[in-house]
Design an enzyme around this catalytic site. Structure first.
Site, PDB file in Angstrom:
ATOM      1  N   PHE A 144       0.832  -1.209   0.000  1.00 39.62           N
ATOM      2  CA  PHE A 144       0.000   0.000   0.000  1.00 39.62           C
ATOM      3  C   PHE A 144       0.876   1.273   0.000  1.00 39.62           C
ATOM      4  O   PHE A 144       0.876   2.037  -0.984  1.00 39.62           O
ATOM      5  CB  PHE A 144      -0.936  -0.083   1.219  1.00 39.62           C
ATOM      6  CG  PHE A 144      -1.501   1.214   1.693  1.00 39.62           C
ATOM      7  CD1 PHE A 144      -2.150   2.081   0.819  1.00 39.62           C
ATOM      8  CD2 PHE A 144      -1.403   1.577   3.044  1.00 39.62           C
ATOM      9  CE1 PHE A 144      -2.678   3.288   1.266  1.00 39.62           C
ATOM     10  CE2 PHE A 144      -1.932   2.774   3.494  1.00 39.62           C
ATOM     11  CZ  PHE A 144      -2.561   3.633   2.610  1.00 39.62           C
ATOM     12  N   ASP A 161      10.156  -6.478  -3.512  1.00 38.04           N
ATOM     13  CA  ASP A 161       9.056  -7.019  -2.706  1.00 38.04           C
ATOM     14  C   ASP A 161       9.013  -8.522  -2.889  1.00 38.04           C
ATOM     15  O   ASP A 161       9.331  -9.023  -3.965  1.00 38.04           O
ATOM     16  CB  ASP A 161       7.719  -6.395  -3.184  1.00 38.04           C
ATOM     17  CG  ASP A 161       6.651  -6.391  -2.102  1.00 38.04           C
ATOM     18  OD1 ASP A 161       6.250  -7.486  -1.679  1.00 38.04           O
ATOM     19  OD2 ASP A 161       6.223  -5.295  -1.692  1.00 38.04           O
ATOM     20  N   ASN A 162       8.621  -9.239  -1.812  1.00 37.55           N
ATOM     21  CA  ASN A 162       8.430 -10.689  -1.965  1.00 37.55           C
ATOM     22  C   ASN A 162       6.941 -11.060  -2.027  1.00 37.55           C
ATOM     23  O   ASN A 162       6.592 -12.226  -2.047  1.00 37.55           O
ATOM     24  CB  ASN A 162       9.121 -11.464  -0.834  1.00 37.55           C
ATOM     25  CG  ASN A 162       8.430 -11.242   0.509  1.00 37.55           C
ATOM     26  OD1 ASN A 162       7.573 -10.376   0.640  1.00 37.55           O
ATOM     27  ND2 ASN A 162       8.810 -12.018   1.508  1.00 37.55           N
ATOM     28  N   THR A 166       2.496  -9.741   1.593  1.00 35.58           N
ATOM     29  CA  THR A 166       1.211  -9.058   1.802  1.00 35.58           C
ATOM     30  C   THR A 166       0.954  -8.035   0.697  1.00 35.58           C
ATOM     31  O   THR A 166      -0.038  -7.305   0.757  1.00 35.58           O
ATOM     32  CB  THR A 166       1.171  -8.328   3.176  1.00 35.58           C
ATOM     33  OG1 THR A 166       2.256  -7.390   3.223  1.00 35.58           O
ATOM     34  CG2 THR A 166       1.288  -9.300   4.323  1.00 35.58           C
ATOM     35  N   VAL A 195      13.762  -9.455   1.409  1.00 34.22           N
ATOM     36  CA  VAL A 195      14.885  -8.645   1.907  1.00 34.22           C
ATOM     37  C   VAL A 195      15.463  -9.172   3.225  1.00 34.22           C
ATOM     38  O   VAL A 195      16.469  -8.638   3.702  1.00 34.22           O
ATOM     39  CB  VAL A 195      14.507  -7.146   2.046  1.00 34.22           C
ATOM     40  CG1 VAL A 195      14.103  -6.564   0.704  1.00 34.22           C
ATOM     41  CG2 VAL A 195      13.421  -6.928   3.090  1.00 34.22           C
ATOM     42  N   LYS A 246      11.661 -11.344  11.150  1.00 36.36           N
ATOM     43  CA  LYS A 246      12.845 -11.405  10.283  1.00 36.36           C
ATOM     44  C   LYS A 246      13.011 -10.117   9.483  1.00 36.36           C
ATOM     45  O   LYS A 246      14.105  -9.566   9.395  1.00 36.36           O
ATOM     46  CB  LYS A 246      12.713 -12.578   9.310  1.00 36.36           C
ATOM     47  CG  LYS A 246      13.073 -13.918   9.906  1.00 36.36           C
ATOM     48  CD  LYS A 246      13.005 -14.938   8.795  1.00 36.36           C
ATOM     49  CE  LYS A 246      13.691 -16.229   9.140  1.00 36.36           C
ATOM     50  NZ  LYS A 246      13.610 -17.196   8.040  1.00 36.36           N
ATOM     51  N   TYR A 257       5.725  -7.513  16.036  1.00 36.37           N
ATOM     52  CA  TYR A 257       5.814  -6.324  15.176  1.00 36.37           C
ATOM     53  C   TYR A 257       6.493  -5.185  15.938  1.00 36.37           C
ATOM     54  O   TYR A 257       7.470  -4.593  15.471  1.00 36.37           O
ATOM     55  CB  TYR A 257       4.408  -5.935  14.747  1.00 36.37           C
ATOM     56  CG  TYR A 257       4.289  -4.729  13.843  1.00 36.37           C
ATOM     57  CD1 TYR A 257       4.746  -4.768  12.524  1.00 36.37           C
ATOM     58  CD2 TYR A 257       3.668  -3.562  14.291  1.00 36.37           C
ATOM     59  CE1 TYR A 257       4.599  -3.674  11.679  1.00 36.37           C
ATOM     60  CE2 TYR A 257       3.513  -2.462  13.456  1.00 36.37           C
ATOM     61  CZ  TYR A 257       3.971  -2.523  12.150  1.00 36.37           C
ATOM     62  OH  TYR A 257       3.818  -1.429  11.318  1.00 36.37           O
TER      63      TYR A 257
END
Ligand code: NAD
Ligand code: UDP
Length: 313
Positions: A11, A31-32, A35, A57, A91, A145
């Site tokens: 986003f 980006d992987n 989400t 990353v 991670k 988080y």
């Protein structure tokens, strides 16, 4: 500048990519897709100044050529997402921060970390100035988080102090706008989806907990200014207009002309454990140091967001 943006398919990362390209810079998006969604950046493919690399990353990062800035925005961000992916969240907020800082050091690039108001936890001080150390439960469900972001902040300061990396930290408060995922579980998409589909708006607990919602273009503007500034310590970027979640539900119903009712629910799972009871940024510093302040009010920002979601429901 040639800028690496991690989390570019998310986003915020996709809006940041748009802004840097619009200012005439080159963007490498990474980006992987844990989400994120390629639809968010589909319009950038074909732009010669944009390049996308699919990569996690939290693993060693290789980028060919020079970089002038590294913006680390990769991380699950919705409470639902980080409860579902606790270990990838830890991670990316530790190894991912280490790898992106190492890359910035190697390329002699500026650096900016996307931190969060969650570093203040369930705050005992309202509004929250940057000098407040916070009230975080390290072993609660949100700890994955919050503590990853707090560790990231410490790591950024270490690279700044010991390696001289020109690193900046933005503490982002609740941000909303087009390209949020309809079902990411955050209150803005939840309520808009419910209002547009005639379902009851699910206010958790008694709805007296507060949040302060910022439209995404204001955040992007703050990040843009902060990266170029000389500010060494974390800076809050958020909209200080605070409201209860119940008031927010009422605003969404009104703005969408929805017939939905508002109901109070008590989720049985971890979603509301340690849910902060109040949240409001003190933006004195951003005003003074960056000459920044939010420009988009809730009605205008919500209208744009609702337009986006209308096509999705
Ligand atoms: P988002 O989930 O839409 O975007 C995050 C992006 O990071 C996704 O595209 C995801 O696939 C990618 N990602 C996650 N882990 C990765 C990894 N290991 N390697 C590569 N890519 C990875 O969330 P968002 O709301 O856009 O949040 C972006 C950043 O801003 C996050 O760091 C978040 O913590 C921070 N932030 C956001 C808010 C907010 O209200 N939106 C508030 C505070 C902080
Ligand atoms: N919330 C709610 N109903 C929902 C989703 C969220 O009442 O359907 C509440 C949640 O309990 C929290 C606030 O809205 O108090 C903001 O939640 P969100 O998940 O958007 O992000 P947070 O600010 O907690 O990170």
């Amino acid at each position: 500048m040639r800028v690496l943006i991690t989390g570019a398919a998310g986003f915020v990362g996709s809006h940041l990519s748009d802004r840097y390209l619009a200012e005439g810079h080159q963007v490498v998006g990474m980006d992987n897709l844990i989400t994120g969604n390629m639809d968010n950046i589909a319009h950038l493919f074909g732009n010669p100044n944009f390049k996308f690399i699919k990569h996690d990353v939290s693993n060693y990062i290789y980028v060919e050529g020079d970089l002038d800035a590294v913006l680390h925005f990769a991380s699950p961000a919705s409470p639902n997402d980080y409860l579902e992916h606790p270990i990838p969240t830890m991670k990316v907020g530790s190894l991912g921060t280490l790898n992106t800082l190492g890359l910035a050091k190697a390329k002699n690039a500026r650096y900016l970390l996307a931190s969060t108001s969650e570093v203040y936890g369930d705050p005992e001080v309202n509004p929250q100035p940057e000098t407040y150390w916070g009230n975080v439960n390290p072993i609660g469900p949100r700890g994955v988080y919050d503590e990853a972001k707090r560790f990231s902040e410490a790591l950024v300061l270490a690279y700044q102090r010991y390696h001289g990396v020109k690193a900046r930290i933005v503490r982002i408060f609740n941000t909303y706008g087009p390209r949020m995922r309809l079902h990411d579980g955050r209150v803005v998409p939840n309520f808009i989806y419910q209002a547009l589909t005639g379902q009851p708006l699910t206010v958790y607990m008694d709805g007296q907990q507060t949040r302060s919602f910022q439209y995404v273009s204001d955040l992007v503007d703050g990040v843009y200014k902060l990266l170029l500034s000389d500010e060494l310590l974390p800076t809050n970027i958020g909209n200080p207009y605070e409201m209860t979640i119940l008031e927010f539900a009422e605003a969404v119903v009104e703005l969408t002309n929805s017939g939905s009712e508002i109901i109070f629910v008590q989720p049985e799972d971890d979603r509301i454990k340690d849910d902060p009871k109040v949240r409001r940024p003190d933006i004195t510093k951003a005003r003074a140091v960056l000459g920044w302040e939010p420009q988009v009010n809730l009605a205008d920002g919500l209208a744009k967001t609702v337009d986006y979601f209308r096509d999705k429901v």
